[in-house]
Design a protein around this motif. Structure first.
Motif: not given
Lengths: 327, 800
Positions: B205-218, B235-237, B506-513
């Motif tokens: 498994k991998v977590t990406l912390y990134s300066s991104t506007q669109n974690p969902h598309y990522g 993905v965590v923005a 906000n902006g966390d594909t694991a914990t936020t919708p």
């Protein structure tokens, strides 16, 4: 982030120690004053010194004082100090203004007068990352390839980009240059050569220890104008400095006008011959001065903005410096 | 000053919930994060614009101590792109490099200097190919196409569209004009360089912390390109230090960090240098445009025919959408009875263009608004009145079938005219001084997602704990625009709390919708609506329990000032934490969800999905300038702006967005340009890529027009992009008013102004700009659509 290349580092506390290091290492050593230009240039691998000699511990190079009626500025005086100094502001406002227009407030707090006088010439093909420079040929000044600005020629056209140099040259300021075993005084105008690579007429191992302004009253008025596209941050793409001494009847007794940032060296234009004995608003002399300045200036497409426009601006700013000196 | 409202929080000026940590330097951006045993990633980039890669020798780099992982193009065989219709990107160049700065080799090492040295030790053998650096070169295509498998060669996309009958419209015109205009490309220049860290977790498994506007598309694209189930990717923005559209795409550094983390079992960080940010780009397209517009003598528009050529750079990115956007919004600010549009996007060997604030619309808006200004002069109608004559009306259909609901365009125009004293200044200021006017329209979120799916566009969860603590979970990202504050304000208003009581996660594909992302000015409208629904559902859950204990019906329960009380007997009240604890004791853990899906508003034609939005904002703007007639240099003296916000969720935030947009627009208008020398970007640096600074910024007087959109949360619409649009043409129009010349090119640099003035003085037209449009025969089938029924029988789009 961009990484610095490896180099040895020394931080002497005296001029003697610093000049000894320069003598020993010759051209392999570079001086570090404020570092605002040197450090980014090093990161871009514009040069690779073996030794960087930092001057910040040399107390003798700091400060601004009066000596025998002349203001003497230590080369480590920051641009902010020069810009704010009451005696400079009242006697030589052109110098204070030039210093105040360099870089940004943060850069002026760090950058020094000596650093600005010795500022490396700039070119939009040279002030780039090593990868950029080498991606399509290379740069005559950096790697010794072919000049990208004027590929046909053999010379380097990097631009003298100091704001204080034309002012100090126009004022007739002098510099004390010290070597390990001797020292000399040179007028600022004699510091520069019209060559983008070897732009300084200094001897190996020489360093600047003092900037001496002329005695108070040498000039009645001094002025400085800088062309750049923004009101902060930018290097000049043209600057003009002037100084005038009026004789009886408000005619010009002595006048000095320098152009900067439109060639590899600051350039004197011979205003004295045109204006001596005439009032500053003499139209014929003004037109002649404009023509002469336009001929002297050699802006090329290696800075910000169009070089054709910069060439046009030389005439405009030459007329404007006369107006500045008159008011 | 914010006007008084009926709300406790909405429309106010409370400080941003994330403001203090930002101004005190405590916000942890992606590059501030660090993990044990972390490796540092770095790219070797192509020095060539178009070159076959014959061999990559990494042996010297691989032998260097401290080098842990080296990847090349063959390690990422799956092509991708943000839009499924143009998947033409590779993480690392395969077989050939297509722009200077394209990543070719990725290396992870124990420290940055080693990674840097290892990149320098790689030897790549290139064979240079014919490169295409301009629209003309790309179209002529003298050698191998940039994407040899692409059907159209260097022609990436063609959009031919006609609605109504422009020839008929032009035949009805009493005044016709044609203009050619060139808008140079420019870039976002966020102060935070892109950065990310891939962190290996558990088993594969991998977590990406990134300066991104669109974690969902990522999230979606990482799964696709890494060949990994999205269930193994998080993905965590991180807080984004400026996006402006430049952090919408999923980038090479993000894919590489994840793959390298999985391969090495160690966290891998990439932080781009400023130069690399310029190559990563996805900024404003350079666009060559041609526009023909017809008017009646009374100023009414009869038809418009608009053509655009977009210089797309080396890949598709969101360029298909950008192409449509250069033609989508012209009919949305002014009533255009017949409309024809032809857009063409070309591939060139330059960094990839994509979405920048205003996405594809500032360029055509600039053309249209300067054309209106020229028309106003010729017809003798003042520019503001000409716009009022043609302004779209509330609750109408545009000729290209977009639904307009709330619309304050006329109010905006009138407000700016009044505030700037426009009619007493235009044409009447002394030579050198001038005032210019422009208006515009923008979307509050795109009506369709970037990949096809039936899910909501925004989902928000509100959780309430035993002590009254409230969490608002949203997939949206805060890119400085204030989305965290918007969510906190909406939830606080509904639950009778203060924004500081709301913890926005906000902006966390694991914990936020899911939320589709912070782009297209969609967050306040879409995620705001989801937050409103979630908060109301939570309020109803708590109200039901409290009502029962009070012995009243739930509709009598109100929430205010940290209390829950009986509206008919305010003495009967409960502190908020007690109400929460009571609800939990009766119903268990408390959470609620809200969703938002925009209505289906697509126009009934191919491409009719690009441009529809649940609501549009309107802006009018005037700029006053002082032009130095000897140098052509422009000083901006003042800006007046009126923006139809619907209703501000937070007054200060909206003003900030309006001013930021105007700043960006003025900077583009005056200075910004991505220009090239042969194959190389001229100025990839913060010093040499000129943007205006605080020294050039004039005072901005902003007026908010409240039209209370029926579908926006608390009536709100967007503020992030719209106000940028009119700043550019208003400035050009002001230059004309000041010195009588037309600069049909952006940026409007002083040399252009001076040369146009000299041309005029010599008896010429006093214009600077392109002379001709490009010849190109469309190969795509023309799309013809009928006008909406609302345009029949002389009705100009009004919905009954």
């Amino acid at each position: 982030m961009l990484r610095l290349p490896e180099f040895e580092y020394a931080a002497p506390t005296t001029v003697a120690e610093a000049t000894r290091l320069l003598h020993e290492r010759g051209t392999k050593a570079m001086l570090l004053a404020g570092g605002t230009d040197l450090i980014p240039n090093l990161k871009r691998r514009q040069f690779r010194p073996e030794l960087v000699v930092a001057l910040h511990k040399v107390e003798a190079l700091r400060g601004i004082q009066e000596r025998s009626g002349r203001l003497v500025i230590g080369p480590l005086a920051t641009l902010a100090e020069v810009a704010a100094h009451p005696a400079i502001r009242s006697q030589y406002p052109a110098l204070a203004n030039a210093a105040a227009m360099i870089g940004t407030p943060q850069l002026r707090n760090q950058g020094t007068l000596g650093g600005n006088l010795f500022l490396n010439t700039r070119c939009s093909f040279y002030n780039q990352l090593e990868e950029w420079r080498n991606s399509d040929g290379s740069c005559l000044k950096a790697e010794g390839g072919k000049c990208q600005v004027a590929p046909g020629g053999k010379r380097c056209w990097a631009v003298s980009s100091s704001d204080t140099a034309p002012v100090l040259a126009a004022l007739g300021a002098e510099l004390r240059l010290v070597r390990h075993d001797d020292e000399r005084m040179v007028p600022v105008a004699a510091l520069y050569r019209d060559d983008g690579i070897n732009y300084l007429a200094v001897q190996p191992g020489e360093m600047l220890t003092e900037v001496l302004l002329p005695v108070a009253g040498t000039w009645d008025r001094t002025a400085f104008l800088k062309l750049r596209r923004r009101g902060t941050f930018d290097f000049p793409i043209l600057n003009v400095a002037g100084a005038v001494k009026f004789g009886a009847g408000n005619v010009v007794e002595r006048i000095s006008v320098m152009l900067g940032a439109v060639g590899s060296t600051p350039m004197a234009i011979d205003a004295q011959k045109l204006f001596a004995g005439k009032p500053l608003d003499n139209a014929a002399a003004t037109a002649a001065l404009q023509t002469q300045a336009g001929k002297r200036a050699t802006p090329l497409p290696n800075t910000d903005a169009s070089h054709v426009w910069r060439k046009r601006m030389v005439r405009v700013y030459t007329a404007r410096i006369l107006k500045e000196l008159a008011t | 000053m914010a006007p008084k409202t009926e709300y406790a929080v909405i429309g106010g000026t409370e400080t941003k919930v994330d403001g203090l940590e930002k101004v005190t330097g405590r916000t942890r951006y992606a590059d501030d994060l660090s993990f044990p045993n972390m490796l540092y990633g770095r790219f070797l980039r192509s020095p060539h614009a178009h070159a076959r890669i014959k061999n990559i020798d990494v042996s010297k780099a691989a032998a260097m101590p401290g080098v842990h992982c080296i990847l090349t193009g063959k390690d990422f065989p799956i092509p991708f792109g943000p839009l499924p219709i143009s998947e033409d990107e590779h993480v690392l160049a395969i077989d050939k490099a297509i722009y200077v700065g394209e990543p070719v080799v990725a290396i992870a090492a124990s420290d940055e200097a080693t990674a840097d040295a290892a990149c320098r030790a790689v030897v790549v053998d290139y064979e240079e190919l014919e490169s295409y650096m301009t629209l003309e070169e790309a179209l002529a295509q003298k050698g191998e196409a940039i994407h040899p498998d692409h059907r159209g060669g260097n022609v990436h996309k063609e959009v031919p569209l006609e609605i109504g009958d422009v020839e008929q419209g032009f035949a009805e015109a009493e005044y016709l004009r044609e203009d050619v205009f060139y808008y140079e490309g420019n870039t976002h220049m966020p102060i935070e360089e892109h950065a990310c860290i891939g962190v290996p977790e558990g088993i594969d498994k991998v977590t990406l912390y990134s300066s991104t506007q669109n974690p969902h598309y990522g999230h979606r694209l990482l799964g696709k390109v890494l060949g990994l189930s999205p269930s193994r990717i998080r993905v965590v923005a991180t807080p984004v230090g400026g996006g402006f559209g430049g952090k919408c795409d999923t980038f090479s550094h993000e894919f590489s960090a994840c793959r390298m983390a999985l391969l090495t079992g160690r966290p891998v960080k990439f932080t781009l240098t400023r130069e690399e940010v310029f190559y990563t780009h996805r900024g404003r397209h350079p666009v060559l445009m041609w526009s023909k517009i017809g008017f009646k003598r009374n100023g009414k528009i009869t038809a418009m025919y608009f053509k655009s050529f977009l210089d797309g750079g080396a890949c598709g990115s969101l360029g298909v959408a950008s192409t449509y956007y250069t033609g989508a919004l012209q009919p949305c600010s002014y009533k255009i009875p017949h409309y024809k549009f032809e857009g063409v996007r070309l591939f060139t060997n330059k960094p990839v263009c994509g979405p920048k604030r205003g996405h594809g619309t500032p360029q055509p808006r600039t053309v249209m608004e300067t054309q209106l200004d020229k028309t106003a002069v010729d017809l003798g109608i003042d520019p503001a009145t000409l716009r009022l004559i043609n302004a779209v009306e509330p609750y109408s259909k545009t000729v290209n079938h977009f639904r307009i609901t709330s619309c304050g365009l006329k109010e905006c125009i009138e407000k700016v005219v009044e505030a700037s004293d426009f009619r007493n200044k235009w044409g009447k200021l002394p030579h050198g001084k001038g005032i210019g006017f422009a208006a515009s329209v923008y979307m509050s979120g795109a009506g369709v997602p970037q990949y096809w799916n039936n899910g909501p566009h925004s989902e928000v969860t509100v959780k309430v704990g035993r002590f009254g603590e409230v969490q608002c979970l949203t997939g949206s990202t805060d890119i400085g625009q204030g989305s965290m504050m918007v969510h906190a304000s909406i939830v606080a208003e509904v639950l009778g709390l203060h924004t500081r009581d709301i913890m926005v996660l906000n902006g966390d594909t694991a914990t936020t919708p899911i939320d589709l992302g912070s782009y297209s000015s969609r967050v306040t409208f879409m995620s705001g609506n989801a937050a409103l629904q979630a908060a109301r559902r939570m309020r109803d859950q708590i109200a039901g329990v409290v009502a029962e204990s009070f012995g009243v019906t739930a509709d009598r329960i109100e929430f205010r000032e940290y209390k829950v009380f009986n509206a008919d007997n305010p003495e009967q009240s409960m502190d908020w934490p007690d109400a929460c604890a009571l609800t939990e004791s009766k119903l268990g853990a408390q959470s609620s969800s809200g969703n938002y899906t925009p209505p289906d508003l697509a126009g009934p034609y191919k491409g009719g999905t690009v441009g529809p939005s649940p609501a549009y904002t309107f802006t009018a703007l005037a700029v006053q300038v002082d032009v130095d007639p000897e140098t052509g240099m422009i000083k901006i003296e003042k800006v007046w702006c009126a923006h139809d916000i619907g209703f501000p969720i937070n007054h200060t935030l909206v003003i900030g967005q309006v001013e930021g947009g105007i700043y960006m627009g003025l900077s583009e208008a005056l200075l910004e340009e991505m220009v090239y020398r042969k194959n190389r970007l001229k100025a990839p640096s913060l010093l040499d890529y000129k943007t205006i600074t605080v020294a050039e910024m004039p005072e901005i007087e902003t007026h908010l027009i409240c039209t209370n959109d029926p579908e926006g949360p608390f009536g709100a619409k967007e503020a992030g992009q719209g106000p940028l649009l009119p700043a550019i043409p208003a400035l050009l129009n002001a230059v004309y008013d000041a010195v009588g010349v037309r600069i049909d090119e952006v940026p409007c640099s002083p040399d252009k102004v001076l040369f146009a003035m000299e041309e005029k003085a010599e008896g010429g037209a006093g214009r600077y700009g392109p002379k001709a449009f490009l010849e190109h025969k469309m190969t795509s089938k023309p799309v013809r659509a009928p006008r909406p029924a609302e345009w029949e029988n002389g009705n100009e789009g009004r919905m009954s």
